[in-house]
Design a protein around this motif. Structure first.
Motif, short mmCIF file in Angstrom:
data_model
loop_
_atom_site.label_atom_id
_atom_site.label_comp_id
_atom_site.label_asym_id
_atom_site.label_seq_id
_atom_site.Cartn_x
_atom_site.Cartn_y
_atom_site.Cartn_z
N ALA A 1 0.86 -1.18 0.00
CA ALA A 1 0.00 0.00 0.00
C ALA A 1 0.89 1.24 0.00
CB ALA A 1 -0.92 -0.01 1.21
N ALA A 2 1.06 1.85 -1.16
CA ALA A 2 1.91 3.04 -1.28
C ALA A 2 1.04 4.28 -1.12
CB ALA A 2 2.62 3.05 -2.63
N TYR A 3 1.39 5.10 -0.15
CA TYR A 3 0.61 6.31 0.09
C TYR A 3 0.77 7.33 -1.04
CZ TYR A 3 -0.38 4.79 4.88
OH TYR A 3 -0.82 4.10 5.98
N ALA B 1 5.80 6.82 -5.61
CA ALA B 1 6.58 5.72 -5.02
C ALA B 1 6.13 4.39 -5.58
CB ALA B 1 6.42 5.75 -3.49
N ALA B 2 4.83 4.21 -5.79
CA ALA B 2 4.32 2.97 -6.37
C ALA B 2 4.86 2.76 -7.77
CB ALA B 2 2.79 3.00 -6.39
N VAL C 1 3.07 -1.31 4.22
CA VAL C 1 2.73 0.10 4.03
C VAL C 1 3.99 0.85 3.60
CG1 VAL C 1 1.90 2.21 5.11
CG2 VAL C 1 0.90 0.01 5.74
N LEU C 2 3.95 1.44 2.42
CA LEU C 2 5.09 2.17 1.86
C LEU C 2 4.84 3.66 2.01
CD1 LEU C 2 7.72 2.45 0.27
CD2 LEU C 2 6.42 2.06 -1.83
N ASP C 3 5.61 4.32 2.87
CA ASP C 3 5.45 5.76 3.10
C ASP C 3 6.83 6.37 3.30
OD1 ASP C 3 4.27 8.19 3.54
OD2 ASP C 3 3.86 7.83 5.67
N VAL D 1 10.00 4.14 2.56
CA VAL D 1 10.35 2.95 3.32
C VAL D 1 9.08 2.25 3.79
CG1 VAL D 1 12.56 3.88 4.12
CG2 VAL D 1 10.48 4.28 5.47
N ILE D 2 9.23 1.02 4.27
CA ILE D 2 8.10 0.27 4.84
C ILE D 2 7.92 0.74 6.29
CG2 ILE D 2 7.17 -1.99 5.43
CD1 ILE D 2 7.36 -1.43 2.42
N THR D 3 6.75 1.33 6.57
CA THR D 3 6.49 1.87 7.91
C THR D 3 5.59 0.98 8.75
OG1 THR D 3 4.63 3.17 7.03
CG2 THR D 3 6.80 4.23 7.09
#
Length: 566
Positions: free
Chosen positions: A365-367, A371-372, A538-540, A543-545
């Motif tokens: 899930a890229a915010y 980034a996606a 979760v990609l924010d 990085v993975i958060t």
């Protein structure tokens, strides 16, 4: 040779030499036949002069019949040599153009992209117009040589009558070619600029057609039109420049040729008046003066075509000799389908690290959409390994060490805007015709309704770019193609953005069911796909958060809930 020299694109001259060498037989045959044609044309006024000379001495029917027979032989030779000579040359020209078009297209379709720096529309222009103009060299060289033969024969014939006439033709020809060679360089530079501008206009059209629907959506039609109009106007202006230069060149060539013909005629008249040449030689000289204008015109035009062919060949070299974006290795990944992203830094990705175990279904899930897209590009090997930091590994092997075949066999990244090709539903789903899971892929992507709508079923015709399909149908067709490939590792980027929520829910379940036991990564913000995944990353901020199931994240992470809840 230094490394810089090795990487420098070969000049267009090398491409022209290749074309001539590859068609050496046709060039030789064409040169002989066209030389015979020009020699026959030159022989006609010479024969007339000899006929007049002998008729005045021997007025008999036998001499007249012999003269008519000689003229008939000359006319027949001229006709047949031109017919068969041009047939040989044009066939070779057309065949060579086809070869270069295929070469340029092959460069664009290679698994490892080349560092061309040109848009697809520009490459299309190179593969069509420039390929045709480059191949003209196969026809130009024989015509150039045959014109030289005509001038040489005329010079010898006039020199035999009087040395001054022969020298006049030789000196005049050299002077004309010297002037025109200087002018032809300007044509070459102007033509190169015109071809570049036309290619840019073609690239702009291709971009606009690709984004036509979005343009309609936010009312950007007028701005797009003005943008294209500006680029097209520059191409039009340069076309005018080229036409002006070509006109000046042609006018100058015609004027110089006429001056030379007039000089030969007047000189022959003066020599005949002075009794230095006979009446028959005068007739021959006047005839040759009129005839010589045609081969001189052809001879003077050839440098222009050579420069145009050279300009096109230089543009083809930009594609054919461009270095690959990356040099693939030769290794193969270990079986299993593990996918590891280790400290990847590219664009907004800031040391991204995560691992997908073999057989796992993971959603990212890229915010941020950027980034996606960057993650999909890195995984799809659209970004050379040397252009980003960190490492991507499949089955324990870095993708930089894998051969192209091994990488494509084990990893498939399906973009959100997957291209649809003209053909049929079946050829779009299974281009190679070797997939054994077409039916399962159609069912999983819920493309069954499209198949059922048409009597032809999977053989229903699809227009270029899927013009006769809706946005949702095109997206499901692209998804079916990705699922039918049945690769060890499948990465899907926003595969359901154009379908309704109910359909999306069904597709998510079908993907999880069909890909069970196979490594699958979905980059998405779709709640249906996120819920179907074994776990969500979760990609924010690059990085993975966070990492958990979709439902746990909804309950524990407010930012995640706001980002993916619909």
């Amino acid at each position: 040779m230094t490394t810089t020299d090795a990487k420098r694109p070969r000049p267009g001259a090398a491409i022209l030499r290749t074309a001539l060498r590859r068609n050496a037989g046709a060039v030789v045959r064409g040169t002989v036949l066209m030389g015979l044609y020009q020699a026959g044309e030159t022989a006609f006024p010479i024969a007339l002069g000899l006929i007049v000379e002998h008729t005045m001495r021997d007025r008999s029917l036998g001499s007249l019949g012999l003269s008519i027979g000689a003229l008939a032989v000359i006319i027949t030779t001229v006709s047949l040599s031109w017919r068969f000579g041009m047939r040989v040359l044009q066939k070779a020209n057309t065949t060579e153009a086809h070869r270069w078009r295929v070469r340029v297209a092959a460069c664009g379709l290679q698994p490892v992209a080349r560092d061309v720096g040109l848009k697809s529309g520009e490459v299309l222009t190179i593969a069509t117009e420039d390929a045709d103009q480059t191949s003209d060299i196969v026809e130009v060289v024989p015509l150039l040589i045959s014109s030289l033969v005509a001038v040489a024969v005329a010079s010898v014939a006039l020199g035999l009558a009087d040395i001054r006439l022969g020298l006049l033709v030789i000196v005049g020809t050299v002077a004309i070619l010297s002037v025109l060679s200087v002018m032809s360089r300007r044509i070459g530079s102007s033509t190169r600029e015109q071809q570049a501008r036309v290619a840019r206009a073609g690239a702009k059209v291709a971009d606009l057609i690709t984004g036509l629907r979005p343009l309609h959506g936010f009312g950007g039609n007028h701005s797009a039109f003005l943008s294209y109009r500006k680029v097209s106007s520059l191409a039009k202006h340069q076309a005018f420049v080229v036409a002006r230069v070509n006109g000046i060149y042609a006018g100058t060539a015609q004027a110089l040729n006429a001056v030379l013909a007039a000089a030969v005629t007047l000189t022959a008249g003066w020599l005949a008046y002075a009794g230095l040449i006979t009446i028959g030689e005068l007739v021959m000289a006047v005839g040759l003066a009129q005839f010589i204008m045609e081969p001189l015109k052809m001879f003077s035009e050839m440098p222009r075509y050579v420069m145009m062919a050279r300009a096109s060949a230089d543009r083809m070299a930009l594609v054919l000799d461009a270095p690959p974006l990356t040099t693939p290795g030769r290794e193969r990944p270990a079986p299993g389908g593990d996918l590891e992203i280790d400290g990847v830094r590219h664009g907004s990705l800031d040391g991204l690290t995560f691992r997908v175990r073999a057989g796992e279904f993971v959603a990212v899930a890229a915010y941020r959409p950027r980034a996606a897209a960057e993650l999909a590009s890195v995984l799809g090997a659209h970004v050379p390994p040397r252009a980003y930091g960190g490492e991507v590994r499949i089955g324990g092997r870095a993708i930089a060490d894998l051969s192209v075949e091994a990488l494509r066999e084990h990893l498939l990244v399906n973009p959100y805007d997957g291209e649809i090709f003209a053909g049929s539903l079946r050829t779009n789903i299974d281009p190679s015709g070797t997939s054994s899971t077409v039916a399962e892929a159609v069912e999983a992507s819920l493309l069954t309704d499209v198949v059922a709508l048409h009597r032809e079923g999977l053989d229903h015709g699809v227009r270029d770019r899927g013009a006769n399909l809706s946005g949702g149908q095109r997206q499901r067709l692209s998804l079916a193609r990705a699922l039918a490939a049945d690769s060890d590792v499948l990465v899907l980027h926003d595969p359901t953005t154009a379908v309704d929520a109910v359909t999306e829910q069904l597709i998510a379940r079908n993907i999880a069911k069909l890909r069970k036991g196979r490594t699958t990564v979905v980059i998405t913000s779709s709640p249906a796909l996120l819920d179907a995944a074994d776990r969500v990353l979760v990609l924010d901020d690059g990085v993975i958060t966070a990492e958990d199931t979709h439902r746990h994240l909804l309950a524990s992470d407010e930012d995640y809930c706001r980002a993916v809840a619909r």
